[in-house]
Design an enzyme around this catalytic site. Structure first.
Site, mmCIF file in Angstrom:
data_model
loop_
_atom_site.group_PDB
_atom_site.id
_atom_site.type_symbol
_atom_site.label_atom_id
_atom_site.label_comp_id
_atom_site.label_asym_id
_atom_site.label_seq_id
_atom_site.Cartn_x
_atom_site.Cartn_y
_atom_site.Cartn_z
ATOM 1 N N SER A 152 -16.837 0.306 -39.310
ATOM 2 C CA SER A 152 -15.721 1.219 -39.530
ATOM 3 C C SER A 152 -16.222 2.658 -39.723
ATOM 4 O O SER A 152 -16.837 3.214 -38.829
ATOM 5 C CB SER A 152 -14.891 0.724 -40.723
ATOM 6 O OG SER A 152 -13.655 1.390 -40.793
ATOM 7 N N ASP A 244 -6.252 -3.692 -33.942
ATOM 8 C CA ASP A 244 -6.856 -2.607 -34.708
ATOM 9 C C ASP A 244 -6.624 -1.295 -33.969
ATOM 10 O O ASP A 244 -6.947 -1.192 -32.782
ATOM 11 C CB ASP A 244 -8.364 -2.868 -34.849
ATOM 12 C CG ASP A 244 -9.087 -1.866 -35.733
ATOM 13 O OD1 ASP A 244 -8.471 -0.847 -36.118
ATOM 14 O OD2 ASP A 244 -10.271 -2.090 -36.031
ATOM 15 N N HIS A 274 -8.862 -5.303 -38.299
ATOM 16 C CA HIS A 274 -9.875 -4.447 -38.905
ATOM 17 C C HIS A 274 -10.411 -5.095 -40.183
ATOM 18 O O HIS A 274 -9.681 -5.765 -40.901
ATOM 19 C CB HIS A 274 -9.268 -3.075 -39.228
ATOM 20 C CG HIS A 274 -10.286 -2.047 -39.544
ATOM 21 N ND1 HIS A 274 -11.065 -1.452 -38.584
ATOM 22 C CD2 HIS A 274 -10.692 -1.502 -40.723
ATOM 23 C CE1 HIS A 274 -11.897 -0.594 -39.140
ATOM 24 N NE2 HIS A 274 -11.689 -0.615 -40.440
#
Length: 303
Positions: A152, A244, A274
């Site tokens: 991320s 996502d 995610h």
């Protein structure tokens, strides 16, 4: 009547989302940063796991930057793994990704260093990339080979560090593993629109994190997708989640790397959302995805 938001159907990931929802209210970003960090830390603790047998770890410092070193029972390579955690540049710590780092180190048979970089809003960009780069240069200066790994926001930092290393002509980077990275894609196109209300992370959340970080637009270190050239970068493995808003960032970056002649492996997890790393012991899809990440890390570490 509006169409339902896209959502996965795999039982394990739905259970994961149900647990996450029990820790986070729907509009969590409207709360104070302190409250959001408390929720995040509690969620991370919920998914904490015992470390692999005989895993040794120790905290230390590189300059003023806290780090944690993991050394698995069996070392198969002298290459060092450098991990940058996710959390929107606002959350996360050495604790939040503790078991994840230990399991990757164990699977790869390599020592891993996790970085406790400074967080926004107390520290705006480029504090985060500067902390990561200081640790990277420290490791490379000792003639280590290094594989960069990030999830991320950490995937953003890892990709940016690779570009910084190329700028300074640093040698020793042998691979980059980017896990559902945020790379600076346009918020009004592609998966940012299609998955705007995806479970686990929304496009509104991404906007919130970008505004807090205050990174300059079109700076390739902050937004690697805007780099004019990706030639000469180390081989990469990129994995994204279908559900996502960040999905197309990874897709497009993988395509650009391939066009630039960089060896790249790409994997899209069809049932994942995610932050699926935390579901690796709960969801079959997450378990398979995590295994692929570990195999890629091990491959690069053996180069």
């Amino acid at each position: 009547m509006s169409a339902p938001s896209p959502a996965p159907t795999e039982k394990g990931i739905l259970q994961f989302l149900e647990i996450c929802d029990s820790f986070y209210p729907t509009h969590a970003v409207e709360a104070s940063v302190e409250q959001q960090r408390n929720w995040y830390d509690a969620l991370c603790a919920r998914f904490d796991r015992p470390l692999p047998p005989d895993m040794v770890f120790a905290d230390g410092m590189v300059q003023r930057i806290p780090i944690r070193r993991y050394r698995p029972r069996k070392i198969s390579t002298r290459t060092i793994l450098l991990y940058l955690h996710g959390g929107g540049f606002v959350f996360g710590s050495l604790e939040s990704h503790h078991a994840i780092c230990a399991e990757i180190a164990d699977a790869a048979g390599a020592e891993l260093v996790s970085v406790d970089y400074r967080l926004a809003p107390e520290y705006r960009w480029p504090a985060q990339t500067d902390d990561g780069f200081a640790v990277l240069k420290h490791l490379l200066a000792a003639n280590n080979k290094v594989v960069l790994i990030g999830d991320s926001a950490g995937g953003n930092l890892a990709a940016g560090l690779v570009l910084r290393a190329r700028e300074e002509e640093l040698s020793g980077l042998v691979g980059q593993v980017l896990i559902y990275p945020t790379l600076g894609g346009k918020l009004d196109a592609g998966s940012y629109v299609e998955m705007a209300d995806a479970p686990g992370l929304t496009t509104a959340d991404v906007t919130y994190y970008r505004e807090i970080l205050q990174a300059p637009a079109d700076n390739p270190i902050a937004e690697p997708l805007t780099a004019s050239s990706l030639a000469g970068l180390p081989p990469a493995f990129i994995t994204v989640a279908h559900f996502d808003p960040l999905r197309d960032d990874g897709r497009h970056y993988a395509a650009r790397l391939a066009e630039a002649g960089v060896e790249v492996g790409f994997r899209e997890e069809p049932q994942m959302v995610h932050a699926w790393l935390r579901a690796r012991h709960l969801s079959d899809g997450a378990r398979d995805g995590f295994r692929a990440v570990c195999e890629a890390v091990r491959h690069f570490a053996m180069l």
